[in-house]
Design an enzyme around this catalytic site. Structure first.
Site, short mmCIF file in Angstrom:
data_model
loop_
_atom_site.label_atom_id
_atom_site.label_comp_id
_atom_site.label_asym_id
_atom_site.label_seq_id
_atom_site.Cartn_x
_atom_site.Cartn_y
_atom_site.Cartn_z
N LEU A 443 0.83 -1.21 0.00
CA LEU A 443 0.00 0.00 0.00
C LEU A 443 0.86 1.26 0.00
CD1 LEU A 443 -2.78 1.41 0.27
CD2 LEU A 443 -2.56 1.12 2.76
N GLU A 444 1.91 1.25 0.80
CA GLU A 444 2.80 2.42 0.85
C GLU A 444 3.53 2.62 -0.48
OE1 GLU A 444 3.73 1.87 5.64
OE2 GLU A 444 5.02 0.95 4.11
#
Length: 520
Positions: A443-444
């Site tokens: 996600l990052e």
């Protein structure tokens, strides 16, 4: 003389008959005496003529035969009651190698023209006075006794060459044997025969160069050497001359220290004809010297020949200077290439410290670095104890770590996007665990890539914590790898602050003007 052979010593005082002659001293009060100086006696000792090996005959002293002990200095002296004059003769006694010696120094050099007749007489044979005795003479050519017939024959004691040929040149040896007082004695003489061209034809010197179509290239300001090559035809007992003139004056007449011309040197020799070279050296050659007349001349009794040297100044091309300049330039370039190849990271960090800008004054971001990593014990230990510590404590960066800086109760997706958006760099620690879908690390990474694609100021940096096979990378990571910098962590080798890992990482992170890059 050779050991075991007869030696005779001639008193050199009689070499000048106008001063002394043996017939004159016989009618005067002068007496001829012989002395000897040996290494065992400091004073001259009279010769004992009672010895059966010594015999005095007019101005000669004969040693029949000579041994090694007879070597030394012999003095002949003319004296009367009121005066005396003396001179020394050195006698050397050497070993003889066989019947004749090819390495022997000749007693006589004899020149014989091609196709001419010449009689060879053994030197010093006429000095031998042997009443009521006979003698014999043996002849050798290069130590070969089979030399008669086909143009060479013995006539009494002499060797007659009826028609001189090239094969007849070289060393001739004659050995004279005779008997005296019941002893067989002998002495050896060597004759070097040189074949020369006949003394016929013009025999005028021939100048090979300077030739009519020859041009001497000269450099102004340098020392110029002009060479003259001349063929001097053989002439009997005649000295031939070669010289240079400058404006019809010899070097001696000109008396200019800039001009010098050493004596001619022998370049080659064939059948009496000589190829000689004489040079003219001109120091500090000037433009005015181009207008001078340089002539090489040669003369003998048959004629005179001369030739002028045509000079032309060559354009000065600074070869040495250019070569040195090019060499220095190439050396500097090579040195700079080596320095850049070895220290390129240090040079880039130094350049950035001088000319780079601090991003804190140009944006409103809260964090310098956001660290994304897989949540497992080993990778988390690396991020918290090593990566975070160095970035915050050593480099002075503000670091955002989600698990540490996020507040409880918030939404993970919203907080992640907010933290990533407030950071200047997204550092993604790549490992096999970070390539799994549905994880916080993925996600990052997606948030950082989205910000970059939409023109944001965020830059993504990849750190490979552990090797990972490319085929198991997720699609986002494979695309990011093509455009982003990948820095490899190599364990203990990368731990020191002076390692290549920290230098590469610092180069990708924002610059800090209030911190010194002591590790560069």
């Amino acid at each position: 003389v050779y050991e075991g052979e007869v030696a005779y010593l001639y008193c050199p005082l009689f070499c000048h008959p106008t001063l002394y002659s043996y017939s004159q001293i016989q009618n005067s009060s002068l007496s001829l005496l012989w002395y000897r100086h040996t290494h065992t006696h400091e004073l001259e000792q009279p010769i004992n003529l009672k010895l059966h090996t010594l015999h005095k005959d007019r101005e000669y002293l004969w040693i029949q035969p000579a041994s090694a002990q007879d070597a030394g200095l012999y003095i002949c002296m003319l004296r009367n009651i009121s005066s005396c004059v003396k001179i020394g003769v050195e006698l050397k006694v050497v070993q003889k190698d066989g019947e004749c010696d090819l390495k022997a120094q000749p007693h006589l050099n004899l020149t014989i023209p091609f196709h001419s007749k010449r009689t060879l007489t053994c030197p010093d044979l006429n000095k031998l006075t042997l009443p009521n005795s006979t003698h014999s003479v043996s002849w050798y050519h290069f130590c070969n006794s089979h030399l008669f017939g086909n143009g060479r024959e013995l006539e009494g004691d002499d060797l007659v060459i009826y028609s001189m040929k090239g094969v007849y040149r070289g060393l001739y040896t004659c050995v004279v044997s005779y008997q005296m007082n019941g002893r067989m004695l002998q002495f050896t003489r060597n004759i070097n025969v040189i074949v020369v061209v006949p003394d016929a034809g013009s025999k005028v010197p021939i100048i090979l160069n300077p030739a009519s179509d020859q041009i001497y290239m000269v450099t102004l300001g340098d020392t110029v050497t002009l060479s003259c090559h001349v063929i001097l035809p053989h002439l009997y007992e005649e000295k031939q001359h070669i010289w240079w003139t400058i404006d019809k004056k010899t070097v001696e007449e000109l008396a200019d220290p800039r001009f010098s011309s050493p004596e001619a040197t022998l370049a080659s020799y064939k059948d009496g004809d000589e190829w000689k070279e004489r040079v003219l050296n001109v120091m500090d050659f000037s433009a005015d010297d181009l207008q001078r007349e340089f002539n090489c001349s040669a003369r003998n009794s048959r004629g005179f020949n001369t030739s002028r040297a045509v000079l032309k100044a060559e354009l000065y091309f600074p070869t040495l200077e250019l070569s040195c300049g090019l060499g220095v330039t190439l050396a500097l370039m090579l040195m700079m290439f080596v320095i850049y190849h070895v220290f390129w990271l240090e040079l880039l960090l130094l350049y950035r410290s001088w000319f780079g800008s601090d991003e804190r004054y140009t944006d409103d971001k809260q964090y310098d670095v956001y660290i994304s990593y897989a949540r497992n014990s080993e990778e988390e230990e690396f991020v918290l104890s090593t990566l975070r510590r160095v970035l915050e404590s050593e480099f002075g960066y503000s670091v955002c770590i989600f698990d540490r800086d996020s507040l409880p109760g918030g939404t993970i997706t919203d907080d992640t996007l907010r933290f990533v958006g407030q950071s200047r760099r997204l550092v993604v620690v790549v490992s096999p665990c970070s390539a799994v879908r549905g994880t916080q690390a993925l996600l990052e990474l997606q948030a950082g890539l989205t910000s970059m694609l939409h023109g944001g100021s965020l830059r993504v940096v990849l750190i490979q914590f552990k090797p990972i096979r490319r085929k198991i990378w997720v699609k986002e990571l494979r695309r990011a790898r093509l455009a982003l910098t990948l820095i490899r962590w190599k364990g203990e080798k990368s731990a020191p602050l002076s390692s290549r890992f920290w230098k590469q990482l610092q180069l990708e992170l924002p610059m800090r003007r209030d911190t010194q890059d002591s590790q560069c």
